[in-house]
Design an enzyme around this catalytic site. Structure first.
Site, PDB file in Angstrom:
ATOM      1  N   TYR A  85       0.839  -1.196   0.000  1.00 40.36           N
ATOM      2  CA  TYR A  85       0.000   0.000   0.000  1.00 40.36           C
ATOM      3  C   TYR A  85       0.877   1.250   0.000  1.00 40.36           C
ATOM      4  O   TYR A  85       0.636   2.193  -0.740  1.00 40.36           O
ATOM      5  CB  TYR A  85      -0.909   0.012   1.237  1.00 40.36           C
ATOM      6  CG  TYR A  85      -1.899   1.157   1.179  1.00 40.36           C
ATOM      7  CD1 TYR A  85      -3.140   0.984   0.571  1.00 40.36           C
ATOM      8  CD2 TYR A  85      -1.584   2.412   1.697  1.00 40.36           C
ATOM      9  CE1 TYR A  85      -4.038   2.041   0.479  1.00 40.36           C
ATOM     10  CE2 TYR A  85      -2.470   3.466   1.608  1.00 40.36           C
ATOM     11  CZ  TYR A  85      -3.699   3.283   1.004  1.00 40.36           C
ATOM     12  OH  TYR A  85      -4.575   4.321   0.905  1.00 40.36           O
ATOM     13  N   PHE A 137      -8.672  20.496 -24.241  1.00 43.37           N
ATOM     14  CA  PHE A 137      -9.034  19.093 -24.410  1.00 43.37           C
ATOM     15  C   PHE A 137     -10.324  18.903 -23.605  1.00 43.37           C
ATOM     16  O   PHE A 137     -10.551  19.600 -22.621  1.00 43.37           O
ATOM     17  CB  PHE A 137      -7.907  18.161 -23.922  1.00 43.37           C
ATOM     18  CG  PHE A 137      -8.232  16.714 -24.143  1.00 43.37           C
ATOM     19  CD1 PHE A 137      -8.304  16.198 -25.427  1.00 43.37           C
ATOM     20  CD2 PHE A 137      -8.526  15.871 -23.077  1.00 43.37           C
ATOM     21  CE1 PHE A 137      -8.643  14.876 -25.651  1.00 43.37           C
ATOM     22  CE2 PHE A 137      -8.863  14.535 -23.293  1.00 43.37           C
ATOM     23  CZ  PHE A 137      -8.930  14.035 -24.582  1.00 43.37           C
ATOM     24  N   THR A 138     -11.160  17.941 -24.024  1.00 43.19           N
ATOM     25  CA  THR A 138     -12.498  17.803 -23.409  1.00 43.19           C
ATOM     26  C   THR A 138     -12.450  17.723 -21.877  1.00 43.19           C
ATOM     27  O   THR A 138     -13.098  18.512 -21.183  1.00 43.19           O
ATOM     28  CB  THR A 138     -13.194  16.533 -23.941  1.00 43.19           C
ATOM     29  OG1 THR A 138     -12.293  15.427 -23.797  1.00 43.19           O
ATOM     30  CG2 THR A 138     -13.561  16.688 -25.417  1.00 43.19           C
ATOM     31  N   ASP A 228       0.787  19.746 -20.655  1.00 42.19           N
ATOM     32  CA  ASP A 228       0.065  18.482 -20.770  1.00 42.19           C
ATOM     33  C   ASP A 228       0.905  17.597 -21.692  1.00 42.19           C
ATOM     34  O   ASP A 228       0.972  17.816 -22.901  1.00 42.19           O
ATOM     35  CB  ASP A 228      -1.338  18.711 -21.341  1.00 42.19           C
ATOM     36  CG  ASP A 228      -2.142  17.403 -21.487  1.00 42.19           C
ATOM     37  OD1 ASP A 228      -1.521  16.329 -21.542  1.00 42.19           O
ATOM     38  OD2 ASP A 228      -3.382  17.478 -21.567  1.00 42.19           O
ATOM     39  N   LYS A 271      -1.705   7.105 -22.795  1.00 44.18           N
ATOM     40  CA  LYS A 271      -1.186   7.468 -24.114  1.00 44.18           C
ATOM     41  C   LYS A 271       0.340   7.373 -24.137  1.00 44.18           C
ATOM     42  O   LYS A 271       0.915   6.699 -24.944  1.00 44.18           O
ATOM     43  CB  LYS A 271      -1.554   8.900 -24.500  1.00 44.18           C
ATOM     44  CG  LYS A 271      -2.854   9.439 -23.949  1.00 44.18           C
ATOM     45  CD  LYS A 271      -4.043   9.246 -24.782  1.00 44.18           C
ATOM     46  CE  LYS A 271      -5.377   9.622 -24.213  1.00 44.18           C
ATOM     47  NZ  LYS A 271      -5.645  11.026 -24.100  1.00 44.18           N
ATOM     48  N   ARG A 394     -14.991  14.135 -33.384  1.00 38.02           N
ATOM     49  CA  ARG A 394     -14.360  15.242 -32.663  1.00 38.02           C
ATOM     50  C   ARG A 394     -14.897  16.525 -33.293  1.00 38.02           C
ATOM     51  O   ARG A 394     -14.274  17.139 -34.136  1.00 38.02           O
ATOM     52  CB  ARG A 394     -12.836  15.173 -32.761  1.00 38.02           C
ATOM     53  CG  ARG A 394     -12.228  13.964 -32.095  1.00 38.02           C
ATOM     54  CD  ARG A 394     -11.973  14.064 -30.598  1.00 38.02           C
ATOM     55  NE  ARG A 394     -13.108  14.011 -29.702  1.00 38.02           N
ATOM     56  CZ  ARG A 394     -13.000  13.686 -28.415  1.00 38.02           C
ATOM     57  NH1 ARG A 394     -11.849  13.367 -27.890  1.00 38.02           N
ATOM     58  NH2 ARG A 394     -14.052  13.685 -27.635  1.00 38.02           N
ATOM     59  N   PHE A 460     -20.769  13.345 -25.323  1.00 32.43           N
ATOM     60  CA  PHE A 460     -20.309  12.463 -26.401  1.00 32.43           C
ATOM     61  C   PHE A 460     -20.064  11.032 -25.927  1.00 32.43           C
ATOM     62  O   PHE A 460     -20.111  10.096 -26.708  1.00 32.43           O
ATOM     63  CB  PHE A 460     -19.054  13.020 -27.085  1.00 32.43           C
ATOM     64  CG  PHE A 460     -17.857  13.158 -26.181  1.00 32.43           C
ATOM     65  CD1 PHE A 460     -17.656  14.304 -25.432  1.00 32.43           C
ATOM     66  CD2 PHE A 460     -16.916  12.140 -26.092  1.00 32.43           C
ATOM     67  CE1 PHE A 460     -16.547  14.434 -24.604  1.00 32.43           C
ATOM     68  CE2 PHE A 460     -15.797  12.262 -25.271  1.00 32.43           C
ATOM     69  CZ  PHE A 460     -15.621  13.415 -24.522  1.00 32.43           C
TER      70      PHE A 460
HETATM   71  C1  LIG Z   1      -6.361  11.668 -23.154  1.00 35.95           C
HETATM   72  C2  LIG Z   1      -5.902  12.991 -22.790  1.00 35.95           C
HETATM   73  C3  LIG Z   1      -6.151  13.494 -21.508  1.00 35.95           C
HETATM   74  C4  LIG Z   1      -6.943  12.730 -20.476  1.00 35.95           C
HETATM   75  O1  LIG Z   1      -6.333  11.529 -20.144  1.00 35.95           O
HETATM   76  P1  LIG Z   1      -7.175  10.256 -19.640  1.00 35.95           P
HETATM   77  O2  LIG Z   1      -6.126   9.284 -19.219  1.00 35.95           O
HETATM   78  O3  LIG Z   1      -8.009   9.771 -20.788  1.00 35.95           O
HETATM   79  O4  LIG Z   1      -8.028  10.700 -18.495  1.00 35.95           O
HETATM   80  C5  LIG Z   1      -5.680  14.762 -21.237  1.00 35.95           C
HETATM   81  N1  LIG Z   1      -5.011  15.483 -22.151  1.00 35.95           N
HETATM   82  C6  LIG Z   1      -4.769  15.027 -23.390  1.00 35.95           C
HETATM   83  C7  LIG Z   1      -4.016  15.870 -24.361  1.00 35.95           C
HETATM   84  C8  LIG Z   1      -5.197  13.772 -23.755  1.00 35.95           C
HETATM   85  O5  LIG Z   1      -4.961  13.321 -24.999  1.00 35.95           O
END
Ligand SMILES: *Cc1c(COP(=O)(O)O)cnc(C)c1O
Length: 487
Positions: A85, A137-138, A228, A271, A394, A460
């Site tokens: 943990y 970003f969303t 980011d 990613k 998108r 979406f």
């Molecule tokens: C996918 C993504 C996020 C969010 O990440 P999640 O792991 O899906 O929550 C944030 N910023 C960018 C640029 C992304 O492509």
């Protein structure tokens, strides 16, 4: 590590072909179902590709999030995961990887990218603040607004042009950035955010030169700079390929340089490192302390942050692999192939080819479908029906309504066909090009969509729609006339 090379290989006829510089050692069977069954699946899924079941899908190009193929080294690292943990060795190995690859000392684990956005937004945004950025970003925007912030997009004039040969459409417009600080006052700018390989405008990168200039503005006014880094590997690859100064640089050097400009770097490891999870890192102990206790509250203890130790191990290895040009060039080289072929056929796609996926311009593809009937969503549904390829809308469906309940029409309507790393082969890519081209030739058969069930937040994901006429049936009939019993 031996010196690695890009997966883009020159053939003797001069053509650049993406070659898989890996071998396939475990496979998953895919199903290419008959067109009628695909139509039934799309109807069941409310014409929203998020609502499909992968048993009905042939090529899943929805996203690269959590779908990149893992390497042998990542899988084997999971076996040595240290279940604890608190104080797990797995975490310390990941922390070491972040320090080496991103050059940031203080590391916080989170369960995925949006969790990092939650923590950063809660820690640094006060009500009424603005956050200037290259593009939203969303999930980023949703978390910032939840905390009372307002997102200001200060992209360059080139950013939204579909056809372009500008190499860095993800750059921030420095004049607009200065304008925002002058207008709102530096105390009301929570921070400047730069997103690597700008997701929603076609995976377009920014340059080191632009980062230098943003840093200058940040220093001049004493404003925090947040990066980011979810798609940082691909952005670094484009810097090497497109920014003269870095043509001989190692990817590892470019990554360190990119991160050095930012005060806080966060990422979705879904990613960046082909595994689940995410992280936040900084060289400022003060900034770290402002976020640390939020991680305990929302994510889990600071040595696992909502991830399993197995995921943390694979993430560490994946971060090191991000410095390998062969790994990070794989997706961009396949995207470039698809974009080049579609462009030659006259299909409207975003150029130059970027990261993440091949982006089809739905407004140009379906000029007869008004934006209020969601051309990108309709195109995603139509492509699935005729090919079993799942892409992602998108465009306007991915935005939210304004306070009066009116649709806010998106800047661009894109169908994104994601190329997760090392998942698809060149013949599968050729199938994608062929079916998109067939659909383009039969585009007048595709109509619009209307919501039947519309969630208030991030609609979406779970929204349901229906076609505005019986166009899907006519599309299927034409497909059968052309392809007969072939799927
Ligand atoms: C996918 C993504 C996020 C969010 O990440 P999640 O792991 O899906 O929550 C944030 N910023 C960018 C640029 C992304 O492509």
């Amino acid at each position: 590590m031996t010196k690695s090379c890009s997966t883009e290989i020159k053939f003797s006829n001069g053509q650049k072909i993406p070659v898989e510089l890996h071998k396939v050692r475990m496979v998953q069977k895919l199903h290419l179902k008959p067109v009628e069954e695909r139509l039934a699946a799309m109807e069941k899924g409310g014409y929203n590709t998020f609502q499909l079941n992968t048993k009905d899908i042939f090529l899943d190009m929805l996203t690269d999030s959590g779908t990149n193929a893992m390497s042998d080294n990542q899988i084997s690292s999971m076996l040595r995961a240290d279940d604890a943990y608190a104080g797990s060795q797995s975490f310390y190995r990941m922390e070491e990887a972040v320090r080496e690859v991103f050059g940031k000392h203080w590391v916080l684990p989170v369960h995925q990218g949006r969790a990092a956005e939650n923590i950063i937004s809660q820690a640094f945004i006060k009500k009424g603040d603005v956050i200037p950025m290259n593009y939203h970003f969303t999930t980023t925007k949703a978390h910032m607004e939840l905390n009372g912030g307002e997102v200001l997009e200060i992209f360059t004039d080139e950013a939204l042009k579909i056809k372009s040969d500008v190499p860095f459409k993800g750059n921030i417009d420095i004049k607009k950035l200065e304008g925002v600080v002058e207008k709102y006052g530096k105390d009301n700018v929570a921070f400047i955010r730069m997103e690597a390989s700008t997701n929603l405008i076609g995976g377009q990168p920014f340059s080191i030169q632009n980062m230098r200039e943003v840093r200058k503005v940040a220093d001049k006014y004493g404003i925090m700079f947040v990066l980011d880094a979810s798609l940082i590997g691909e952005n670094a690859y484009f810097i090497k390929k497109r920014e003269e100064e870095f043509k001989n640089a190692e990817i590892s050097e470019i990554l360190l340089l990119m991160c050095s400009f930012a005060d806080v770097v966060y990422f979705s490891s879904r990613k960046v490192s082909s595994t689940r999870g995410g992280g936040i890192c900084t060289n400022s102990e003060e900034l770290f302390m402002k976020m640390r206790d939020l991680v305990v509250l929302f994510e889990g203890f600071v040595t696992y942050g909502g991830m399993s130790v197995r995921e943390i191990e694979a993430m560490a290895v994946g971060l090191y692999e991000t410095t390998d040009e062969t790994v990070i060039s794989q997706s961009p080289s396949f995207i470039e192939y698809a974009v080049t072929e579609l462009d030659k056929l006259g299909v409207p796609v975003v150029t130059p080819a970027g990261a993440l996926g091949c982006h089809v311009d739905a407004m140009d593809f379906l000029p007869h479908v008004p934006q209020s009937e969601y051309p990108a969503g309709a195109l995603a549904a139509a492509l699935f029906i005729i090919s079993g390829i799942r892409g992602m809308e998108r465009g306007t469906i991915s935005s939210v309504r304004d306070a009066e309940g009116n649709d806010v029409l998106a800047d661009v309507e894109l169908l994104r066909l994601a190329f997760p790393r090392r998942v698809f082969t060149l013949s599968q890519t050729m199938y994608v090009v062929d079916r998109v081209n067939w659909l383009y030739k039969n585009r007048e058969l595709v109509g619009g969509l209307v919501f039947t069930d519309e969630p208030a937040v991030l609609r979406f994901f779970n929204g349901r729609l229906k076609p505005t006429s019986d166009w899907p049936t006519k599309l299927v009939a034409k497909f059968k006339a052309d392809f007969g019993d072939s799927l």
